[in-house]
Design an enzyme around this catalytic site. Structure first.
Site, PDB file in Angstrom:
ATOM      1  N   THR A   1       0.812  -1.217   0.000  1.00  0.00           N
ATOM      2  CA  THR A   1       0.000   0.000   0.000  1.00  0.00           C
ATOM      3  C   THR A   1       0.846   1.269   0.000  1.00  0.00           C
ATOM      4  OG1 THR A   1      -1.666  -1.204   1.253  1.00  0.00           O
ATOM      5  CG2 THR A   1      -1.866   1.188   1.202  1.00  0.00           C
TER       6      THR A   1
ATOM      7  N   THR B   1      -5.694   1.213  -2.318  1.00  0.00           N
ATOM      8  CA  THR B   1      -5.942  -0.122  -2.851  1.00  0.00           C
ATOM      9  C   THR B   1      -5.884  -0.165  -4.383  1.00  0.00           C
ATOM     10  OG1 THR B   1      -8.297   0.370  -2.633  1.00  0.00           O
ATOM     11  CG2 THR B   1      -7.306  -0.964  -0.913  1.00  0.00           C
TER      12      THR B   1
ATOM     13  N   GLU C   1      -4.359 -14.417   2.494  1.00  0.00           N
ATOM     14  CA  GLU C   1      -4.564 -13.402   3.525  1.00  0.00           C
ATOM     15  C   GLU C   1      -6.049 -13.242   3.851  1.00  0.00           C
ATOM     16  OE1 GLU C   1      -2.977  -8.884   3.945  1.00  0.00           O
ATOM     17  OE2 GLU C   1      -4.316  -9.276   2.244  1.00  0.00           O
TER      18      GLU C   1
END
Length: 386
Positions: free
Chosen positions: A124, A130, A244
């Site tokens: 990031t 994003t 994740e």
């Protein structure tokens, strides 16, 4: 309630036994002092839980993402916070699936032994968020080294990690055919990089979650530290992101079950107007609904993990699992806080701490709205909204 019909009951029992050595007072103290639960993470490492995904040939347990998800779920259900160490699980995805044999033999055995920590992944950036394909951090090959310049933000556990995976552009955005091309993943040795081209600035936040802003100023990284082919980093990253999301979903399931356990016990024992408050349907129904939603989210978590372990596409399932579980844990958190009344705000009950911790997953590592956008476009075939 655990039964022997649960195929993962041995893992659950073992993790619960370890977590019992670190009672609520321990995590309460860590949270109050804004410190890192070093003793807890070391205990998890010594027991081999953080090396669950490392293949046996490299000294790990050789378990799948499914088993890893159960480990993190149980940590959170026991009152802990897997966010302090979950990066050790999912960050190694690109290395496991796309790293060279030399890289695997160099790093994985040391990670499995606990002599190295791979807890961080730097993706990031402040200006892109994003919108990963527009990241600006550049890695330029000069001889046998890449020189890296740029900035990252909200990068977790940098101060408690030895290695970090870094996503950077190796080809400028305007020179690629597709926005997802031209990015590469690098293994950064933080022990060498910090203070020598890499600066980390801690970010204070509402959760005791160690995170930093990073500044790269002509940081040199050996070319041998690039994972896989140059320019294919975004594709490699997706494997790690799916893992994740599935693991975060499991943590939220653990949180949700912690809240349900807590409020169910309290509602059965707390007497107001000469009757337990749990006798009232106005209390029963929200708790029951929260429980149902947590259990449904758990099933989607297992679906995502099963597909991942089979090396099948699982982007939709991993995202849906994360959305459902984050919503379910947040619902359970609100129910638990509400029916504890004023006691829910007291630190000694641990609800306010877990309340803050589980709220994070409405936003990170991907916001619920972005998941809905993904499902709308990639699953339902609706027009792209951005």
């Amino acid at each position: 309630m655990r039964t022997n019909s649960d195929p993962y009951y041995e893992i659950r029992d073992a993790v619960r036994a370890l977590c019992a050595q670190f009672p609520a007072e321990y995590f309460r103290k860590v949270d109050a002092e804004r410190t890192y639960p070093e003793e807890f993470v070391r205990a998890l490492t010594r027991s081999g839980w953080l090396a669950a995904l490392v293949p046996e040939e490299y000294g790990g347990s050789g378990l799948g993402l499914t088993e890893a998800s159960v480990i993190l779920e149980e940590i959170n259900r026991a009152g802990g916070n897997s966010g302090v160490c979950h990066g050790q699980m999912y960050n190694m995805g690109p290395l496991l699936r796309h790293g060279s044999e030399l890289q695997k033999r160099l790093y994985l055995p040391l990670i499995a032994k606990g002599e190295l920590r791979l807890q961080s992944m730097a993706v990031t950036e402040p200006a892109t968020g994003t919108d990963t394909t527009r990241l600006k951090t550049m890695a330029v090959l000069r001889g046998d080294r890449y020189v890296i310049n740029g900035q990252k933000v909200w990068i977790s556990r940098v101060r408690h990690s030895d290695l970090m995976l870094l996503l950077a552009r190796t080809t400028p955005l305007e020179a690629v055919r597709k926005r997802s091309e031209g990015m590469s993943i690098f293994i950064v040795d933080l022990r060498e990089a910090l203070g020598k081209g890499l600066t980390a600035r801690p970010i204070a936040n509402m959760v005791n979650h160690e995170t930093s802003e990073l500044f790269f100023d002509n940081l040199e990284v050996p070319a041998d530290n690039r994972i896989g082919e140059e320019g294919q980093g975004f594709r490699y990253l997706l494997d790690g992101l799916n893992a994740e999301r599935a693991l975060i979903a499991a943590e939220c399931v653990g949180d949700g079950r912690w809240f349900i356990d807590k409020v169910t016990k309290y509602a059965s024992e707390r007497n107001v107007f000469d009757r337990p408050i749990g006798q009232n349907q106005g209390v029963q129904f929200p708790i029951a609904r929260a429980h149902v939603n947590v259990e449904a989210a758990s099933l989607m978590r297992f679906e995502a993990c099963t597909l991942f372990d089979a090396h099948k596409p699982c982007g939709a399932e991993a995202n849906m699992a994360k959305l459902l579980a984050a919503d379910a844990s947040w619902e359970a958190a609100n129910v638990c806080l509400q029916f504890h009344g004023g006691f829910g705000f007291a630190c000694e009950y641990d609800i306010e701490r877990k309340f803050r911790e589980t709220r994070l997953y409405q936003v990170a590592p991907v916001s619920t709205n972005l998941i809905l956008s993904y499902i709308a476009e990639h699953v339902l075939g609706l027009p792209r909204s951005f």
